[in-house]
Design an enzyme around this catalytic site. Structure first.
Site, mmCIF file in Angstrom:
data_model
loop_
_atom_site.group_PDB
_atom_site.id
_atom_site.type_symbol
_atom_site.label_atom_id
_atom_site.label_comp_id
_atom_site.label_asym_id
_atom_site.label_seq_id
_atom_site.Cartn_x
_atom_site.Cartn_y
_atom_site.Cartn_z
ATOM 1 C CG ASN A 43 50.316 2.715 98.113
ATOM 2 O OD1 ASN A 43 50.244 2.361 96.768
ATOM 3 N ND2 ASN A 43 49.447 2.075 98.837
ATOM 4 C CD GLU A 50 55.401 -0.739 100.979
ATOM 5 O OE1 GLU A 50 55.968 0.361 100.225
ATOM 6 O OE2 GLU A 50 54.369 -0.442 101.860
ATOM 7 C CB SER A 91 47.136 -0.013 101.678
ATOM 8 O OG SER A 91 45.890 0.165 101.577
ATOM 9 C CG HIS A 93 51.251 -2.900 102.198
ATOM 10 N ND1 HIS A 93 51.539 -1.290 101.455
ATOM 11 C CD2 HIS A 93 50.231 -2.927 101.740
ATOM 12 C CE1 HIS A 93 50.699 -0.964 100.388
ATOM 13 N NE2 HIS A 93 49.563 -1.912 100.761
HETATM 14 P P1 NAI Z 1 37.902 -7.371 100.777
HETATM 15 O O1 NAI Z 1 36.815 -6.573 101.033
HETATM 16 O O2 NAI Z 1 38.274 -8.196 99.674
HETATM 17 O O3 NAI Z 1 38.387 -8.532 102.230
HETATM 18 C C1 NAI Z 1 37.929 -8.213 103.389
HETATM 19 C C2 NAI Z 1 37.280 -9.286 104.198
HETATM 20 O O4 NAI Z 1 37.336 -9.013 105.286
HETATM 21 C C3 NAI Z 1 36.096 -9.509 103.760
HETATM 22 O O5 NAI Z 1 35.640 -10.891 103.422
HETATM 23 C C4 NAI Z 1 35.179 -9.542 105.035
HETATM 24 O O6 NAI Z 1 34.209 -10.317 105.345
HETATM 25 C C5 NAI Z 1 36.239 -9.697 106.114
HETATM 26 N N1 NAI Z 1 36.278 -8.896 107.352
HETATM 27 C C6 NAI Z 1 35.991 -7.382 107.302
HETATM 28 N N2 NAI Z 1 35.868 -7.293 108.731
HETATM 29 C C7 NAI Z 1 36.149 -8.431 109.617
HETATM 30 C C8 NAI Z 1 36.268 -8.702 110.895
HETATM 31 N N3 NAI Z 1 36.289 -7.672 111.775
HETATM 32 N N4 NAI Z 1 36.895 -9.926 111.235
HETATM 33 C C9 NAI Z 1 36.988 -10.853 110.238
HETATM 34 N N5 NAI Z 1 36.676 -10.633 109.100
HETATM 35 C C10 NAI Z 1 36.525 -9.377 108.682
HETATM 36 O O7 NAI Z 1 39.525 -6.339 101.161
HETATM 37 P P2 NAI Z 1 40.982 -6.825 100.589
HETATM 38 O O8 NAI Z 1 41.000 -5.940 99.213
HETATM 39 O O9 NAI Z 1 41.318 -7.927 100.584
HETATM 40 O O10 NAI Z 1 41.854 -5.686 101.593
HETATM 41 C C11 NAI Z 1 41.930 -6.043 102.945
HETATM 42 C C12 NAI Z 1 42.934 -5.339 103.661
HETATM 43 O O11 NAI Z 1 44.240 -5.156 102.654
HETATM 44 C C13 NAI Z 1 42.568 -3.815 103.837
HETATM 45 O O12 NAI Z 1 43.125 -3.370 105.006
HETATM 46 C C14 NAI Z 1 43.134 -3.228 102.418
HETATM 47 O O13 NAI Z 1 43.373 -1.897 102.601
HETATM 48 C C15 NAI Z 1 44.486 -3.746 102.444
HETATM 49 N N6 NAI Z 1 45.243 -4.029 101.043
HETATM 50 C C16 NAI Z 1 44.297 -4.020 100.050
HETATM 51 C C17 NAI Z 1 45.012 -4.177 98.682
HETATM 52 C C18 NAI Z 1 44.162 -4.565 97.299
HETATM 53 O O14 NAI Z 1 44.516 -4.164 96.273
HETATM 54 N N7 NAI Z 1 42.939 -4.983 97.592
HETATM 55 C C19 NAI Z 1 46.329 -4.013 98.629
HETATM 56 C C20 NAI Z 1 47.021 -3.791 99.690
HETATM 57 C C21 NAI Z 1 46.374 -3.653 100.975
#
Ligand code: NAI
Length: 508
Positions: free
Chosen positions: A192, A154, A121, A142
């Site tokens: 954003n 996006e 994001s 996104h």
């Molecule tokens: P989260 O923390 O809920 O989940 C991330 C997951 O990725 C975790 O289960 C972790 O174990 C896993 N992980 C971390 N590094 C890893 C790797 N190298 N290989 C495999 N698994 C790995 O995070 P969330 O909120 O789902 O966000 C994920 C992505 O989406 C980020 O880039 C965030 O910026 C983006 N994003 C998040 C939004 C939100 O509202 N939470 C909205 C839009 C985008």
């Protein structure tokens, strides 16, 4: 119909990954979900299965569809299991080094024609792709949280992304039931970036002591029709998420004043007043329910003074009609009598400046925001200047509340609350068009679906009048001497000739 990508890899089984996996499987793809923590994958799978069971119970999916979807969502124990995937979407931790290394590793696993997508994001898609052998294959994808409900995505082209990759991602988004919008790889992409105006201008208004958080929220909901006020929204999103976004977009644009964050959120973040989830943000919550103060009572005024309206008031004829309907005694002389309550309705200028320029007695002068038509607003907003007498403020308040409509009285500032916030939103949106980050149509779609605004920002500008918005900004710039109110050239050109902001063509 067969999905464009029959086998899709999703890496990262957190909040976003599980949502993406759910809608991809619902579109008919086999989804291979991988997380470096195997238990996260299992938990995500169970969570999505429970969602499908619920949809089944509500009759939105048949039992057969639920069963088929469950068969299509597979947990993988290694990245190698994604080798046959023609699309891999990454939703891991928001770190450039982690995402770049992950895609470099994936390039050695998937076929050269596979499409790679990042759900980042805030990071640059171009930077994530920089070390890849095939940067043309990587694009931003996104999604918004919660993915199944937020039906916009996006599609972001990095500098080297091939057009066909973006086209395919857009087609697949539609197959998943989402609306794709195409964006250039720029800080904050569309949503954003466009969303900067609402919160930051509201924070600035609060920081100037013009009105408190709850009053600003009320005004924007009742005058413009936002579902949530900016402070309610920040409480819901939580400041540990929204403040870093404000800082990130501001820094990435090399401190462009339009995006300047606020010390208010920095301090509250440091103090742990994050929002609803911590029980206290801009509001206090008891068991998740907000505690609100009762509205200020309408003052009782034994004798109402006559009212005189400035000849330069915005929507003057409408204001006079309103006063007549409210039973006011209207003065029609060239200047107010010694008893008259004096009403001004500036666009962008503050009440104090108007009183001085129009040689009115500031002690009897009160401003009213007439940017929004009276029949469209559920609340009238008045502003005093530092010299306004209490009896005049009370008279104006009581008069404007005579028909039962809500009234807020705020301190003087250029542009009231609605003018400032609307003009800032329209200006930032116009600059997105100026920078050709996306088409005006995609901007409108992204903001209405991604932010839930009552109108797209350009339609909002049209609704209140591009010329009025431009006037607010020009005058705000004069009042504050602050470059954040500098109109975007895109708005300036259209506003100056009164052209619709949705008029896309510009002759070359
Ligand atoms: P989260 O923390 O809920 O989940 C991330 C997951 O990725 C975790 O289960 C972790 O174990 C896993 N992980 C971390 N590094 C890893 C790797 N190298 N290989 C495999 N698994 C790995 O995070 P969330 O909120 O789902 O966000 C994920 C992505 O989406 C980020 O880039 C965030 O910026 C983006 N994003 C998040 C939004 C939100 O509202 N939470 C909205 C839009 C985008």
């Amino acid at each position: 119909m067969n999905p464009l990508f029959e086998r899709v890899g999703v890496i990262g089984a957190g909040a976003m990954g599980r949502g993406i996996a759910q809608i991809a499987a619902q579109a008919g793809s086999v989804v291979v979900l991988f997380d470096m923590q195997p238990q996260a994958c299992v938990a995500a799978q169970a969570g999505v299965f429970a969602q499908w069971d619920k949809l089944g119970e509500k009759g939105r999916m048949t039992a057969e569809q639920v069963a088929q979807c469950k068969l299509r969502l597979i947990c993988a124990d290694s990245l190698q299991a994604l080798s046959d995937c023609k699309l891999v979407v990454e939703a891991v931790v928001e770190r450039l080094d982690v995402k770049s290394a992950l895609f470099a590793q994936l390039e050695g696993i998937v076929s050269p024609s596979a499409v790679l997508a990042t759900n980042t994001s805030s990071l640059s898609v171009t930077a994530i792709a920089a070390q890849l052998k095939r940067p043309a294959q990587l694009a931003g994808y996104h999604f918004f949280n919660p993915v199944p409900l937020m039906k916009v995505v996006e599609v972001i082209a990095g500098l080297r992304t091939s057009k066909s990759v973006c086209d395919d991602l857009a087609v697949y988004a539609r197959q998943m039931g989402h609306t794709p919008v195409l964006a250039q790889d720029t800080p904050g992409f569309i949503v954003n970036h466009a969303g900067r105006g609402y919160g930051t201008e509201a924070l600035r208004i609060a920081s100037e002591g013009v009105a408190d958080f709850a009053t600003i929220d009320q005004i924007l909901k009742d005058q413009v029709g936002f579902k949530l006020g900016p402070f309610e929204l920040m409480d819901l999103t939580a400041l540990d998420v929204s403040h870093p976004v404000m800082e990130s977009v501001y820094r990435q644009y090399y401190e462009e004043p339009r995006y300047r964050p606020s010390q208010i959120t920095a301090q509250r973040l440091a103090g742990g007043l994050l929002g609803k989830k911590t029980g206290e943000g801009f509001y206090r919550y008891a068991d998740g329910v907000v505690k609100t103060a009762a509205p200020a009572p309408v003052p009782s005024v034994p004798t109402m003074p006559p009212v005189w309206v400035s000849p330069r008031a915005a929507r003057r004829a409408e204001l006079l009609l309103l006063l007549k309907n409210l039973g006011a005694k209207i003065e029609t002389g060239a200047s107010p009598s010694a008893e008259a309550l004096t009403l001004v309705a500036p666009l962008g200028f503050d009440v104090t400046t108007v009183a001085v320029v129009e040689r009115l007695d500031p002690a009897r002068t009160v401003g009213i925001d007439m940017l929004v038509a009276d029949n469209e607003t559920k609340r009238r907003v008045l502003a005093t200047n530092p010299a306004t007498r209490t009896d005049m403020r009370m008279a104006a308040h009581a008069l404007m509340a005579r028909d039962g409509k809500a009234v807020s009285v705020i301190r003087d500032s250029g542009g009231f609350v609605t003018q400032r916030v609307v003009a800032t939103i329209v200006n930032i949106a116009s600059d997105i068009c100026q920078q050709a980050i996306c088409s005006p149509a995609d901007l409108e779609t992204a903001v209405t679906l991604g932010l839930g605004y009552p109108l797209g920002p350009l339609a909002m500008g049209n609704h209140y009048g591009p010329t009025n918005v431009l006037e607010v900004l020009f005058n705000m710039q004069t009042v504050y001497g602050d470059p954040r109110y500098r109109p975007s050239p895109w708005l300036r050109r259209r506003g100056a000739i009164g052209l619709s902001l949705l008029h896309e063509e510009e002759a070359m």
